[in-house]
Design a protein around this motif. Structure first.
Motif, PDB file in Angstrom:
ATOM      1  N   ASN A   1       8.002   7.932 -10.617  1.00  0.00           N
ATOM      2  CA  ASN A   1       6.630   8.043 -11.103  1.00  0.00           C
ATOM      3  C   ASN A   1       5.667   6.923 -10.666  1.00  0.00           C
ATOM      4  N   ASN A   2       6.083   5.687 -10.750  1.00  0.00           N
ATOM      5  CA  ASN A   2       5.269   4.571 -10.248  1.00  0.00           C
ATOM      6  C   ASN A   2       6.162   3.354 -10.065  1.00  0.00           C
ATOM      7  N   ASN A   3       5.595   2.251  -9.620  1.00  0.00           N
ATOM      8  CA  ASN A   3       6.443   1.092  -9.330  1.00  0.00           C
ATOM      9  C   ASN A   3       6.987   0.449 -10.602  1.00  0.00           C
ATOM     10  N   ALA A   4       6.252   0.572 -11.687  1.00  0.00           N
ATOM     11  CA  ALA A   4       6.756   0.058 -12.967  1.00  0.00           C
ATOM     12  C   ALA A   4       8.036   0.815 -13.340  1.00  0.00           C
ATOM     13  N   ALA A   5       8.010   2.125 -13.185  1.00  0.00           N
ATOM     14  CA  ALA A   5       9.185   2.949 -13.464  1.00  0.00           C
ATOM     15  C   ALA A   5      10.311   2.604 -12.495  1.00  0.00           C
TER      16      ALA A   5
ATOM     17  N   SER B   1      -0.389  -4.061 -19.055  1.00  0.00           N
ATOM     18  CA  SER B   1       0.828  -4.425 -19.792  1.00  0.00           C
ATOM     19  C   SER B   1       2.136  -4.310 -19.020  1.00  0.00           C
ATOM     20  N   PHE B   2       2.089  -4.274 -17.705  1.00  0.00           N
ATOM     21  CA  PHE B   2       3.331  -4.383 -16.933  1.00  0.00           C
ATOM     22  C   PHE B   2       3.625  -5.865 -16.729  1.00  0.00           C
ATOM     23  N   ARG B   3       4.690  -6.340 -17.356  1.00  0.00           N
ATOM     24  CA  ARG B   3       5.084  -7.735 -17.182  1.00  0.00           C
ATOM     25  C   ARG B   3       6.558  -7.777 -16.817  1.00  0.00           C
TER      26      ARG B   3
ATOM     27  N   VAL C   1       9.891 -11.291  -6.620  1.00  0.00           N
ATOM     28  CA  VAL C   1       8.742 -10.445  -6.953  1.00  0.00           C
ATOM     29  C   VAL C   1       7.542 -10.967  -6.179  1.00  0.00           C
ATOM     30  N   HIS C   2       6.884 -10.088  -5.446  1.00  0.00           N
ATOM     31  CA  HIS C   2       5.693 -10.507  -4.701  1.00  0.00           C
ATOM     32  C   HIS C   2       4.573 -10.787  -5.701  1.00  0.00           C
ATOM     33  N   THR C   3       3.947 -11.943  -5.568  1.00  0.00           N
ATOM     34  CA  THR C   3       2.865 -12.295  -6.499  1.00  0.00           C
ATOM     35  C   THR C   3       1.599 -11.585  -6.015  1.00  0.00           C
ATOM     36  N   SER C   4       1.625 -10.264  -6.184  1.00  0.00           N
ATOM     37  CA  SER C   4       0.572  -9.402  -5.625  1.00  0.00           C
ATOM     38  C   SER C   4      -0.838  -9.856  -5.976  1.00  0.00           C
ATOM     39  N   ASN C   5      -1.056 -10.127  -7.270  1.00  0.00           N
ATOM     40  CA  ASN C   5      -2.442 -10.288  -7.715  1.00  0.00           C
ATOM     41  C   ASN C   5      -2.845 -11.735  -7.990  1.00  0.00           C
TER      42      ASN C   5
ATOM     43  N   PHE D   1       8.204  -0.502  -4.166  1.00  0.00           N
ATOM     44  CA  PHE D   1       6.760  -0.682  -4.010  1.00  0.00           C
ATOM     45  C   PHE D   1       6.003   0.546  -4.524  1.00  0.00           C
ATOM     46  N   SER D   2       4.693   0.372  -4.693  1.00  0.00           N
ATOM     47  CA  SER D   2       3.833   1.445  -5.217  1.00  0.00           C
ATOM     48  C   SER D   2       3.441   2.419  -4.108  1.00  0.00           C
ATOM     49  N   GLY D   3       3.148   3.655  -4.490  1.00  0.00           N
ATOM     50  CA  GLY D   3       2.672   4.642  -3.528  1.00  0.00           C
ATOM     51  C   GLY D   3       1.170   4.588  -3.334  1.00  0.00           C
ATOM     52  N   ASP D   4       0.443   4.099  -4.347  1.00  0.00           N
ATOM     53  CA  ASP D   4      -1.023   4.225  -4.298  1.00  0.00           C
ATOM     54  C   ASP D   4      -1.747   2.900  -4.082  1.00  0.00           C
ATOM     55  N   LYS D   5      -1.015   1.886  -3.637  1.00  0.00           N
ATOM     56  CA  LYS D   5      -1.705   0.645  -3.255  1.00  0.00           C
ATOM     57  C   LYS D   5      -1.918   0.688  -1.737  1.00  0.00           C
ATOM     58  N   LEU D   6      -1.417  -0.306  -1.016  1.00  0.00           N
ATOM     59  CA  LEU D   6      -1.733  -0.371   0.421  1.00  0.00           C
ATOM     60  C   LEU D   6      -1.048   0.703   1.266  1.00  0.00           C
TER      61      LEU D   6
ATOM     62  N   GLY E   1      -8.996   4.937  -9.820  1.00  0.00           N
ATOM     63  CA  GLY E   1      -7.972   5.818  -9.256  1.00  0.00           C
ATOM     64  C   GLY E   1      -7.242   5.320  -8.020  1.00  0.00           C
ATOM     65  N   ARG E   2      -7.353   4.021  -7.730  1.00  0.00           N
ATOM     66  CA  ARG E   2      -6.674   3.442  -6.548  1.00  0.00           C
ATOM     67  C   ARG E   2      -6.945   4.243  -5.272  1.00  0.00           C
ATOM     68  N   SER E   3      -5.872   4.708  -4.570  1.00  0.00           N
ATOM     69  CA  SER E   3      -6.087   5.303  -3.243  1.00  0.00           C
ATOM     70  C   SER E   3      -6.608   6.732  -3.304  1.00  0.00           C
TER      71      SER E   3
ATOM     72  N   GLU F   1       2.347 -10.501 -14.130  1.00  0.00           N
ATOM     73  CA  GLU F   1       1.780  -9.444 -14.979  1.00  0.00           C
ATOM     74  C   GLU F   1       0.807  -8.649 -14.126  1.00  0.00           C
ATOM     75  N   ILE F   2       1.040  -7.342 -14.055  1.00  0.00           N
ATOM     76  CA  ILE F   2       0.100  -6.439 -13.396  1.00  0.00           C
ATOM     77  C   ILE F   2      -0.726  -5.837 -14.536  1.00  0.00           C
ATOM     78  N   GLY F   3      -1.981  -5.533 -14.311  1.00  0.00           N
ATOM     79  CA  GLY F   3      -2.835  -5.019 -15.390  1.00  0.00           C
ATOM     80  C   GLY F   3      -2.183  -3.890 -16.182  1.00  0.00           C
TER      81      GLY F   3
ATOM     82  N   TYR G   1      13.983  -6.829  -4.131  1.00  0.00           N
ATOM     83  CA  TYR G   1      12.638  -7.315  -3.822  1.00  0.00           C
ATOM     84  C   TYR G   1      11.590  -6.325  -4.338  1.00  0.00           C
ATOM     85  N   ASP G   2      10.838  -6.757  -5.346  1.00  0.00           N
ATOM     86  CA  ASP G   2       9.698  -5.958  -5.803  1.00  0.00           C
ATOM     87  C   ASP G   2       8.512  -6.398  -4.963  1.00  0.00           C
ATOM     88  N   MET G   3       8.226  -5.657  -3.890  1.00  0.00           N
ATOM     89  CA  MET G   3       7.145  -6.101  -3.001  1.00  0.00           C
ATOM     90  C   MET G   3       5.793  -5.527  -3.393  1.00  0.00           C
ATOM     91  N   GLY G   4       5.778  -4.538  -4.260  1.00  0.00           N
ATOM     92  CA  GLY G   4       4.523  -4.091  -4.876  1.00  0.00           C
ATOM     93  C   GLY G   4       3.574  -3.310  -3.993  1.00  0.00           C
ATOM     94  N   ASN G   5       2.990  -3.983  -2.985  1.00  0.00           N
ATOM     95  CA  ASN G   5       1.825  -3.391  -2.318  1.00  0.00           C
ATOM     96  C   ASN G   5       2.121  -2.173  -1.423  1.00  0.00           C
TER      97      ASN G   5
HETATM   98  C1  LIG Z   1       1.513  -3.115  -8.619  1.00  0.00           C
HETATM   99  C2  LIG Z   1       2.812  -3.743  -8.852  1.00  0.00           C
HETATM  100  C3  LIG Z   1       3.680  -3.229  -9.803  1.00  0.00           C
HETATM  101  C4  LIG Z   1       3.331  -2.032 -10.640  1.00  0.00           C
HETATM  102  O1  LIG Z   1       3.186  -0.920  -9.823  1.00  0.00           O
HETATM  103  P1  LIG Z   1       2.545   0.457 -10.406  1.00  0.00           P
HETATM  104  O2  LIG Z   1       2.738   1.405  -9.271  1.00  0.00           O
HETATM  105  O3  LIG Z   1       1.134   0.140 -10.721  1.00  0.00           O
HETATM  106  O4  LIG Z   1       3.346   0.826 -11.601  1.00  0.00           O
HETATM  107  C5  LIG Z   1       4.890  -3.864  -9.968  1.00  0.00           C
HETATM  108  N1  LIG Z   1       5.225  -4.945  -9.247  1.00  0.00           N
HETATM  109  C6  LIG Z   1       4.402  -5.485  -8.315  1.00  0.00           C
HETATM  110  C7  LIG Z   1       4.826  -6.685  -7.552  1.00  0.00           C
HETATM  111  C8  LIG Z   1       3.165  -4.879  -8.073  1.00  0.00           C
HETATM  112  O5  LIG Z   1       2.352  -5.400  -7.155  1.00  0.00           O
END
Ligand SMILES: *Cc1c(COP(=O)(O)O)cnc(C)c1O
Length: 442
Positions: free
Chosen positions: A131-135, A163-165, A206-210, A271-276, A76-78, A159-161, A238-242
């Motif tokens: 809804n989320n960063n993918a959206a 199937s987000f590519r 795109v930030h290479t988050s993972n 960026f995502s709401g439920d990461k950092l 459930g992340r954060s 690729e984020i886990g 800029y998709d910074m993700g975290n």
């Molecule tokens: C986590 C992440 C996503 C996907 O974000 P979700 O909120 O999980 O949909 C997209 N791009 C980057 C760079 C990410 O780190």
């Protein structure tokens, strides 16, 4: 004993449980057994009660995260703070100003509730939440680059886990991915050479988050991309993700922050709401008003729109960021990431003192992780309570914990309870389970 159940549980669930118990008795009789519950009414009712309680156990429920992985995507992340949840409760338990402007007595916009707060904190001109960063990625690309090309480095085709590519989202949005450079090296020239005045819609980083590419590498910074964008009148995305707002360098977490990225002045950042950030699942888009307005009007905006409970949680989360120290104290994710070693040691000692028998446990240093596809190269120094029983295998101990919804880490034939990710109220739950285990496996 069970008569109150009719008030507390759905009638059908009670009937099913009684039928199952009767069927089980029937089966036992057919097998030439003489079930005790056939004649012992209390036992029969106890069995039925057990069945009811089992069925009534929610599928989505609280668990204890003793893995030391702070942003565990599967868990459930954060987690959200109590204050944040009070806001969610209030908004979901009543009618609200979701799309109503009380001052004007007219229809309002759901984006208004967080936009000015997000702009104030990040310095952005405009903001929108989905809804989320993918959206968010999907909406940004659809609104800004449909039927056109977006230039992205091959080193950043993330690729984020689940199937987000980046390439898949790109084609789904109707934009064409223009890959440049190689996996390890992309130069400024690669971007410049790929620009086609007719076809190019945007430059995207795109930030290479993972993952990290190390060794013989080169990439083009956001600042340089901004220059290129200015030269060719192209927007920079800029998709910074975290979603990191607090600077955590003092805590050895060297991830780009939102404010650093804003200094490079991208046109749109997401960026995502439920990461950092430490908030609810959401996708946050900030940037120039002309682009954000386009997105708000886009038909996909409705498809990916955020719900009122999330919006309430997001507003409460951003509220804390008006004071970074307050954020570190009030946002559970940040609190867990910024514990000092002394604090963690103290937590481990508190947990150990609660345990029934100290003999089997030890406090040991351990490695914790940020998780959630963030800061993959960072190992946080933590403490764990390790457990080993002579008359109980480590695998069995792990299973016993898991059957009580406590997720532990197993290594070196020991169970590790990493205290960084434990909530205060988890301590007693762990102690109770261990008391139980101790009594069973004396
Ligand atoms: C986590 C992440 C996503 C996907 O974000 P979700 O909120 O999980 O949909 C997209 N791009 C980057 C760079 C990410 O780190």
């Amino acid at each position: 004993m069970p008569y109150f159940f009719k008030e507390n549980y759905p009638y059908g669930l009670i009937i099913d449980s009684i039928r199952e118990e009767i069927n089980s008795l029937r089966q036992q009789i057919l097998n030439d057994e003489e079930p005790l519950a056939l004649t012992d009414k209390d036992l029969f009712l106890r069995h039925v009660t057990e069945r009811i309680l089992n069925k009534a156990r929610p599928s989505l429920r609280k668990i204890v995260n003793a893995t030391g992985i702070v942003l565990h995507t599967n868990l459930g992340r954060s987690p959200l703070s109590k204050q944040t949840l009070e806001r969610v409760l209030e908004i979901s338990n009543s009618y609200s100003t979701l799309e109503y402007n009380v001052k004007l007595g007219k229809r309002g916009s759901r984006h208004d509730h967080v936009e000015s707060l997000i702009c104030k904190i990040t310095g952005a001109e405009a903001a929108m939440v989905v809804n989320n960063n993918a959206a968010a990625t999907m909406l940004v690309l659809s609104a800004m680059a449909k039927d056109k090309e977006v230039i992205v480095s091959r080193g950043e085709l993330v690729e984020i886990g689940g199937s987000f590519r980046i390439p898949d989202i790109m084609s789904l949005s109707g934009a064409t991915l223009k890959e440049i450079g190689t996996t390890n090296k992309t130069h400024f020239n690669d971007y410049e050479n790929a620009i086609d005045v007719e076809k190019t819609a945007a430059l995207m980083k795109v930030h290479t988050s993972n993952y990290r590419i190390i060794g013989f590498t080169e990439d083009v910074s956001l600042v340089e991309l901004r220059k290129l964008g200015d030269n060719y009148h192209l927007p920079v995305i800029y998709d910074m993700g975290n979603g990191l707002l607090a600077d955590l360098k003092d805590h050895h977490i060297f991830e780009p922050t939102i404010l650093e990225a804003m200094n490079a002045n991208p046109d749109v950042m997401l960026f995502s709401g439920d990461k950092l950030l430490g908030g609810p699942q959401a996708g946050i888009i900030i940037g120039k008003k002309t682009y954000i307005d386009q997105m708000k009007r886009h038909p996909l905006a409705r498809v990916v729109r955020i719900d009122k409970m999330t919006l309430a949680a997001l507003e409460a989360t951003f509220f804390n960021y008006q004071d970074i120290e307050r954020a570190k104290n009030h946002i559970p994710t940040l609190k867990m990431l910024t514990y000092s070693k002394e604090e963690l040691l103290k937590r481990a000692q508190t947990l150990q003192e609660l345990l029934p028998v100290n003999g089997n446990s030890a406090i040991e240093p351990c490695e914790d992780f940020v998780g959630g596809g963030s800061a993959p190269d960072v190992k946080l120094e933590g403490y764990a309570l390790t457990l080993h029983f002579d008359n109980l295998s480590t695998e069995k101990l792990e299973r016993l914990f898991r059957s009580h919804d406590i997720i532990v880490h197993v290594s070196s034939d020991k169970v590790w309870l990493h205290v960084r990710t434990l909530m205060d109220e988890d301590f007693k739950q762990i102690a109770d389970v261990l008391t139980n285990i101790n009594e069973t496996f004396k």
